[in-house]
Design a protein around this motif. Structure first.
Motif, PDB file in Angstrom:
ATOM      1  N   SER A 115      -5.189  40.063   2.029  1.00 58.08           N
ATOM      2  CA  SER A 115      -4.162  39.874   0.994  1.00 58.08           C
ATOM      3  C   SER A 115      -3.329  38.609   1.197  1.00 58.08           C
ATOM      4  O   SER A 115      -2.410  38.341   0.421  1.00 58.08           O
ATOM      5  N   SER A 116      -3.644  37.820   2.211  1.00 59.77           N
ATOM      6  CA  SER A 116      -2.773  36.700   2.579  1.00 59.77           C
ATOM      7  C   SER A 116      -3.033  35.446   1.754  1.00 59.77           C
ATOM      8  O   SER A 116      -4.049  35.320   1.063  1.00 59.77           O
ATOM      9  N   ILE A 117      -2.075  34.516   1.873  1.00 58.60           N
ATOM     10  CA  ILE A 117      -2.108  33.250   1.136  1.00 58.60           C
ATOM     11  C   ILE A 117      -1.986  32.111   2.136  1.00 58.60           C
ATOM     12  O   ILE A 117      -1.119  32.140   3.015  1.00 58.60           O
ATOM     13  N   PHE A 118      -2.827  31.094   1.983  1.00 57.19           N
ATOM     14  CA  PHE A 118      -2.848  29.932   2.876  1.00 57.19           C
ATOM     15  C   PHE A 118      -2.354  28.709   2.117  1.00 57.19           C
ATOM     16  O   PHE A 118      -2.856  28.407   1.023  1.00 57.19           O
ATOM     17  N   ILE A 119      -1.384  27.990   2.702  1.00 54.93           N
ATOM     18  CA  ILE A 119      -0.760  26.840   2.038  1.00 54.93           C
ATOM     19  C   ILE A 119      -0.890  25.612   2.934  1.00 54.93           C
ATOM     20  O   ILE A 119      -0.572  25.666   4.128  1.00 54.93           O
ATOM     21  N   ASN A 120      -1.314  24.491   2.354  1.00 52.04           N
ATOM     22  CA  ASN A 120      -1.287  23.228   3.105  1.00 52.04           C
ATOM     23  C   ASN A 120      -0.753  22.113   2.216  1.00 52.04           C
ATOM     24  O   ASN A 120      -1.421  21.666   1.278  1.00 52.04           O
ATOM     25  N   THR A 121       0.468  21.682   2.530  1.00 53.03           N
ATOM     26  CA  THR A 121       1.058  20.503   1.875  1.00 53.03           C
ATOM     27  C   THR A 121       1.306  19.415   2.907  1.00 53.03           C
ATOM     28  O   THR A 121       2.040  18.468   2.637  1.00 53.03           O
ATOM     29  N   SER A 122       0.695  19.535   4.077  1.00 50.88           N
ATOM     30  CA  SER A 122       0.938  18.598   5.174  1.00 50.88           C
ATOM     31  C   SER A 122      -0.115  17.493   5.167  1.00 50.88           C
ATOM     32  O   SER A 122       0.101  16.436   4.588  1.00 50.88           O
ATOM     33  N   ARG A 123      -1.266  17.728   5.781  1.00 45.70           N
ATOM     34  CA  ARG A 123      -2.376  16.774   5.768  1.00 45.70           C
ATOM     35  C   ARG A 123      -3.687  17.549   5.806  1.00 45.70           C
ATOM     36  O   ARG A 123      -3.842  18.506   6.575  1.00 45.70           O
ATOM     37  N   GLY A 124      -4.649  17.118   5.013  1.00 46.77           N
ATOM     38  CA  GLY A 124      -5.929  17.804   4.925  1.00 46.77           C
ATOM     39  C   GLY A 124      -6.657  17.940   6.246  1.00 46.77           C
ATOM     40  O   GLY A 124      -7.167  19.013   6.586  1.00 46.77           O
TER      41      GLY A 124
ATOM     42  N   THR B 266       4.901   2.298   2.019  1.00 47.13           N
ATOM     43  CA  THR B 266       6.015   3.125   1.555  1.00 47.13           C
ATOM     44  C   THR B 266       6.362   4.136   2.636  1.00 47.13           C
ATOM     45  O   THR B 266       5.528   4.537   3.438  1.00 47.13           O
ATOM     46  N   GLY B 267       7.625   4.576   2.657  1.00 44.99           N
ATOM     47  CA  GLY B 267       8.069   5.472   3.702  1.00 44.99           C
ATOM     48  C   GLY B 267       8.337   4.708   4.992  1.00 44.99           C
ATOM     49  O   GLY B 267       8.278   3.477   5.044  1.00 44.99           O
ATOM     50  N   ASN B 268       8.621   5.456   6.049  1.00 45.75           N
ATOM     51  CA  ASN B 268       8.913   4.804   7.337  1.00 45.75           C
ATOM     52  C   ASN B 268       7.862   5.097   8.401  1.00 45.75           C
ATOM     53  O   ASN B 268       8.094   4.879   9.584  1.00 45.75           O
ATOM     54  N   ARG B 269       6.713   5.601   7.956  1.00 47.01           N
ATOM     55  CA  ARG B 269       5.615   5.857   8.875  1.00 47.01           C
ATOM     56  C   ARG B 269       4.323   5.905   8.076  1.00 47.01           C
ATOM     57  O   ARG B 269       4.283   6.426   6.963  1.00 47.01           O
ATOM     58  N   ASN B 270       3.254   5.332   8.631  1.00 51.70           N
ATOM     59  CA  ASN B 270       1.955   5.365   7.962  1.00 51.70           C
ATOM     60  C   ASN B 270       0.878   5.413   9.035  1.00 51.70           C
ATOM     61  O   ASN B 270       0.519   4.398   9.630  1.00 51.70           O
ATOM     62  N   LEU B 271       0.364   6.613   9.289  1.00 51.83           N
ATOM     63  CA  LEU B 271      -0.605   6.808  10.355  1.00 51.83           C
ATOM     64  C   LEU B 271      -1.985   6.252  10.012  1.00 51.83           C
ATOM     65  O   LEU B 271      -2.872   6.245  10.854  1.00 51.83           O
TER      66      LEU B 271
ATOM     67  N   THR C 214       0.827  -1.196   0.000  1.00 50.01           N
ATOM     68  CA  THR C 214       0.000   0.000   0.000  1.00 50.01           C
ATOM     69  C   THR C 214       0.868   1.255   0.000  1.00 50.01           C
ATOM     70  O   THR C 214       1.958   1.270   0.560  1.00 50.01           O
ATOM     71  N   MET C 215       0.383   2.278  -0.647  1.00 55.31           N
ATOM     72  CA  MET C 215       1.069   3.562  -0.643  1.00 55.31           C
ATOM     73  C   MET C 215       0.721   4.306   0.647  1.00 55.31           C
ATOM     74  O   MET C 215      -0.426   4.259   1.101  1.00 55.31           O
ATOM     75  N   ARG C 216       1.677   4.968   1.213  1.00 56.15           N
ATOM     76  CA  ARG C 216       1.519   5.649   2.497  1.00 56.15           C
ATOM     77  C   ARG C 216       0.254   6.513   2.544  1.00 56.15           C
ATOM     78  O   ARG C 216       0.092   7.435   1.749  1.00 56.15           O
ATOM     79  N   GLU C 217      -0.656   6.184   3.456  1.00 59.74           N
ATOM     80  CA  GLU C 217      -1.842   6.955   3.795  1.00 59.74           C
ATOM     81  C   GLU C 217      -2.817   7.135   2.641  1.00 59.74           C
ATOM     82  O   GLU C 217      -3.631   8.059   2.646  1.00 59.74           O
ATOM     83  N   ARG C 218      -2.780   6.231   1.656  1.00 58.40           N
ATOM     84  CA  ARG C 218      -3.795   6.300   0.601  1.00 58.40           C
ATOM     85  C   ARG C 218      -4.974   5.385   0.925  1.00 58.40           C
ATOM     86  O   ARG C 218      -6.115   5.828   0.901  1.00 58.40           O
ATOM     87  N   THR C 219      -4.727   4.117   1.214  1.00 59.64           N
ATOM     88  CA  THR C 219      -5.798   3.224   1.668  1.00 59.64           C
ATOM     89  C   THR C 219      -5.588   2.948   3.151  1.00 59.64           C
ATOM     90  O   THR C 219      -4.621   2.270   3.522  1.00 59.64           O
ATOM     91  N   PRO C 220      -6.450   3.464   4.025  1.00 57.27           N
ATOM     92  CA  PRO C 220      -6.299   3.187   5.461  1.00 57.27           C
ATOM     93  C   PRO C 220      -6.608   1.726   5.778  1.00 57.27           C
ATOM     94  O   PRO C 220      -7.437   1.091   5.115  1.00 57.27           O
ATOM     95  N   PHE C 221      -5.958   1.208   6.805  1.00 64.03           N
ATOM     96  CA  PHE C 221      -6.228  -0.141   7.295  1.00 64.03           C
ATOM     97  C   PHE C 221      -6.566  -0.056   8.782  1.00 64.03           C
ATOM     98  O   PHE C 221      -5.726  -0.331   9.638  1.00 64.03           O
ATOM     99  N   PRO C 222      -7.819   0.321   9.103  1.00 63.78           N
ATOM    100  CA  PRO C 222      -8.245   0.317  10.507  1.00 63.78           C
ATOM    101  C   PRO C 222      -8.443  -1.114  10.995  1.00 63.78           C
ATOM    102  O   PRO C 222      -8.502  -2.066  10.188  1.00 63.78           O
ATOM    103  N   GLY C 223      -8.567  -1.279  12.300  1.00 67.39           N
ATOM    104  CA  GLY C 223      -8.701  -2.611  12.879  1.00 67.39           C
ATOM    105  C   GLY C 223      -9.865  -3.406  12.327  1.00 67.39           C
ATOM    106  O   GLY C 223      -9.761  -4.626  12.110  1.00 67.39           O
ATOM    107  N   ASP C 224     -10.994  -2.736  12.068  1.00 71.23           N
ATOM    108  CA  ASP C 224     -12.174  -3.439  11.557  1.00 71.23           C
ATOM    109  C   ASP C 224     -11.914  -4.053  10.183  1.00 71.23           C
ATOM    110  O   ASP C 224     -12.446  -5.125   9.870  1.00 71.23           O
ATOM    111  N   LEU C 225     -11.122  -3.376   9.367  1.00 69.26           N
ATOM    112  CA  LEU C 225     -10.782  -3.926   8.055  1.00 69.26           C
ATOM    113  C   LEU C 225      -9.781  -5.061   8.185  1.00 69.26           C
ATOM    114  O   LEU C 225      -9.929  -6.118   7.550  1.00 69.26           O
ATOM    115  N   VAL C 226      -8.767  -4.878   9.017  1.00 71.87           N
ATOM    116  CA  VAL C 226      -7.759  -5.930   9.216  1.00 71.87           C
ATOM    117  C   VAL C 226      -8.418  -7.227   9.667  1.00 71.87           C
ATOM    118  O   VAL C 226      -8.050  -8.327   9.224  1.00 71.87           O
ATOM    119  N   ALA C 227      -9.423  -7.109  10.531  1.00 68.53           N
ATOM    120  CA  ALA C 227     -10.114  -8.290  11.052  1.00 68.53           C
ATOM    121  C   ALA C 227     -10.855  -9.058   9.969  1.00 68.53           C
ATOM    122  O   ALA C 227     -11.132 -10.257  10.137  1.00 68.53           O
TER     123      ALA C 227
END
Length: 358
Positions: A261-270, A89-94, A65-78
């Motif tokens: 006049s300000s600008i808001f940027i989010n490249t972290s998490r929605g 992918t990566g070294n962490r997947n919340l 799975t690609m990091r944080e694209r398809t979640p795997f909560p406990g109910d699905l794992v079961a």
């Protein structure tokens, strides 16, 4: 010996296929799913879509799975009795319920790009974030569209020199973005996060190769209150780690403080931002522009307001959108998938896995 069935999820560019084709076809059968179904644990996901996801994944022994694209909560794992190995992918997947995997005895293994020292994804995200700031300030998307459709200039740009960058979070990514904008464009940097102190910010400035104060006695990375950051910054960029604590950290009361006049940027998490509050602020034209690479639900539904609203018209703010591209570089993804294939072969031989998450 039975064939080991492998599912590769969410590889939109098909980069994994070249790497997974190196597996012995007498031992492995690989299936690729490039479309992402709605998250199993999202409150708006109907039961029939949850069942479809279980039906899709149920036959497979190994899932990539690609990091944080398809979640795997406990109910699905079961509901996945055949699953024996989960690769991400990566070294962490919340998005993975590691306790649920551990309870089932299913190893979860990350992946790194061995050709790049440190985190390749963080460098890529930094570049993408700075590109989005520049694009929003310089009207790149709307001017490109205008020229290609027979028009010309759409409005004046905003200079960054001498303006204030507010970074919400001053970790690795926040520092990297602040360093570039401070050094290259002469922006003043203010920062806030729940536990950030001026002492810590000073140490980060030193580590970035700067003096703690500039020639005018101003802190290089000045820690301010959340209210002051949103009230004074010309560009606000989000760099928090998503957790139960940080979810919804940015809401209407924060956005209402921003300069017109300000600008808001989010490249972290929605989910760090209350999406309905941000949509409302932009629909009312409360700020100049927003540039977003991440969203509450990904991929964006076709009927999402982000897709369907005529941004920049009838008093609405300008909005620049990219499809979570912050870490999507071919060399990085190739390195991750190569690492996954190596771990599959180790697992099949009973050898120790590399980059275990649980």
């Amino acid at each position: 010996m039975s064939i080991i069935k492998i599912a590769v999820l969410d590889d939109y560019q098909g980069i994994s296929e070249l790497k997974f084709k190196t597996l012995d076809p007498a031992k492995y059968e690989v299936t690729y799913f490039k479309d992402t179904l709605l998250p199993y644990n999202h409150p708006d996901t109907p039961q029939d879509v949850k069942d479809k996801l279980v039906q899709r994944l149920g036959p497979f022994t190994v899932i990539s799975t690609m990091r944080e694209r398809t979640p795997f909560p406990g109910d699905l794992v079961a509901r996945l009795p055949n699953l024996k190995l989960l690769l991400t992918t990566g070294n962490r997947n919340l998005a993975l319920d590691l306790d649920a995997f551990k309870a089932r005895g299913i190893p979860v293994v990350g992946a790194v790009d061995k050709a790049v020292a440190g985190s390749a994804g963080s460098v890529s995200t930094t570049e993408h974030c700075v590109a989005m700031i520049l694009a929003a300030a310089r009207n790149i998307a709307q001017d490109d569209h205008a020229v290609k459709s027979g028009g010309w200039q759409t409005g004046s740009a905003v200079g960054l020199h001498g303006r204030v960058l507010g970074t919400v979070g001053l970790g690795r990514l926040g520092v990297a973005v602040a360093k570039i904008l401070y050094q290259a464009f002469g922006m003043h940097v203010v920062a806030w996060s729940p536990n950030l102190t001026q002492e810590v910010a000073d140490e980060k400035a030193r580590a970035a190769g700067f003096l703690v104060e500039n020639g005018q006695g101003e802190k290089t990375f000045k820690v301010v209150s959340k209210e002051e950051l949103f009230r004074t910054a010309d560009v606000i960029s989000i760099h928090l780690v998503l957790s139960d604590r940080s979810r919804g950290s940015i809401a209407a009361q924060d956005l209402s403080l921003m300069k017109p006049s300000s600008i808001f940027i989010n490249t972290s998490r929605g989910p760090l931002v209350v999406e309905e509050d941000l949509l409302y602020a932009l629909e009312k034209g409360q700020i100049r522009a927003a540039a977003l690479d991440v969203f509450e639900l990904e991929p964006l539904p076709l009927d999402s307001k982000w897709r369907t609203t005529n941004w920049g018209q009838d008093g609405r703010s300008h909005v620049l959108l990219t499809p979570h591209m912050g870490y999507v570089e071919q060399s990085t993804l190739e390195g991750w998938y190569e690492h996954q294939v190596e771990n599959i072969e180790r697992w099949e031989k009973g050898e120790a896995l590399v980059q275990n998450l649980c």
